[in-house]
Write a protein that holds these residues in place. Structure first.
Motif, PDB file in Angstrom:
ATOM      1  N   GLY A  24      -5.612  17.129 -11.769  1.00 35.11           N
ATOM      2  CA  GLY A  24      -5.316  17.280 -13.192  1.00 35.11           C
ATOM      3  C   GLY A  24      -6.051  16.252 -14.031  1.00 35.11           C
ATOM      4  N   GLY A  25      -6.167  15.044 -13.527  1.00 34.86           N
ATOM      5  CA  GLY A  25      -6.886  13.995 -14.241  1.00 34.86           C
ATOM      6  C   GLY A  25      -8.368  14.297 -14.382  1.00 34.86           C
ATOM      7  N   ILE A  26      -8.972  14.834 -13.324  1.00 30.23           N
ATOM      8  CA  ILE A  26     -10.384  15.225 -13.389  1.00 30.23           C
ATOM      9  C   ILE A  26     -10.570  16.319 -14.430  1.00 30.23           C
ATOM     10  N   THR A  27      -9.671  17.285 -14.430  1.00 35.56           N
ATOM     11  CA  THR A  27      -9.755  18.374 -15.395  1.00 35.56           C
ATOM     12  C   THR A  27      -9.574  17.864 -16.818  1.00 35.56           C
ATOM     13  N   LEU A  28      -8.592  17.014 -17.028  1.00 33.41           N
ATOM     14  CA  LEU A  28      -8.325  16.464 -18.355  1.00 33.41           C
ATOM     15  C   LEU A  28      -9.474  15.586 -18.846  1.00 33.41           C
ATOM     16  N   LEU A  29     -10.025  14.762 -17.979  1.00 35.03           N
ATOM     17  CA  LEU A  29     -11.155  13.914 -18.352  1.00 35.03           C
ATOM     18  C   LEU A  29     -12.357  14.773 -18.735  1.00 35.03           C
ATOM     19  N   THR A  35       1.451  15.109  -4.151  1.00 38.65           N
ATOM     20  CA  THR A  35       1.660  14.788  -5.564  1.00 38.65           C
ATOM     21  C   THR A  35       0.477  14.033  -6.149  1.00 38.65           C
ATOM     22  N   VAL A  36      -0.004  13.038  -5.437  1.00 36.26           N
ATOM     23  CA  VAL A  36      -1.135  12.256  -5.920  1.00 36.26           C
ATOM     24  C   VAL A  36      -2.387  13.126  -6.012  1.00 36.26           C
ATOM     25  N   THR A  85     -11.586  16.952  -0.623  1.00 37.31           N
ATOM     26  CA  THR A  85     -10.595  16.918   0.458  1.00 37.31           C
ATOM     27  C   THR A  85     -10.044  15.512   0.697  1.00 37.31           C
ATOM     28  N   TRP A  86     -10.785  14.486   0.303  1.00 37.51           N
ATOM     29  CA  TRP A  86     -10.341  13.122   0.523  1.00 37.51           C
ATOM     30  C   TRP A  86      -9.093  12.770  -0.274  1.00 37.51           C
ATOM     31  N   ILE A  87      -8.837  13.479  -1.370  1.00 38.76           N
ATOM     32  CA  ILE A  87      -7.668  13.131  -2.179  1.00 38.76           C
ATOM     33  C   ILE A  87      -6.362  13.593  -1.534  1.00 38.76           C
ATOM     34  N   ASP A  88      -6.436  14.512  -0.582  1.00 43.23           N
ATOM     35  CA  ASP A  88      -5.228  14.972   0.093  1.00 43.23           C
ATOM     36  C   ASP A  88      -4.649  13.921   1.041  1.00 43.23           C
ATOM     37  N   GLN A  89      -5.404  12.872   1.332  1.00 40.45           N
ATOM     38  CA  GLN A  89      -4.925  11.812   2.221  1.00 40.45           C
ATOM     39  C   GLN A  89      -3.767  11.024   1.606  1.00 40.45           C
TER      40      GLN A  89
END
Length: 61
Positions: free
Chosen positions: A44-49, A37-38, A29-33
């Motif tokens: 997507g970056g977590i999934t790709l990594l 778009t971010v 939930t912290w990434i929604d801050q």
């Protein structure tokens, strides 16, 4: 590393699917801050990594 990659891949896929079901992952939930778009780029970056790590180390013991 294969297990870490698989864990990140599953976490990333879960974080990509949950918003479409009207739910949020308490872990991410912290990434929604930083905005929508971010947040999607980080998901997507977590999934790709995770996918890269899993594929790179899948044949190693």
């Amino acid at each position: 590393m294969k297990e870490l990659g698989l864990g990140l891949l599953l976490l990333g896929l879960l974080s990509l699917i949950l918003p479409f079901l009207g739910m949020k992952s308490m872990l991410l939930t912290w990434i929604d801050q930083w905005g929508t778009t971010v947040a999607w780029v980080i998901r997507g970056g977590i999934t790709l990594l995770g996918l890269i790590l899993y594929l790179a180390y899948r044949n190693r013991d």
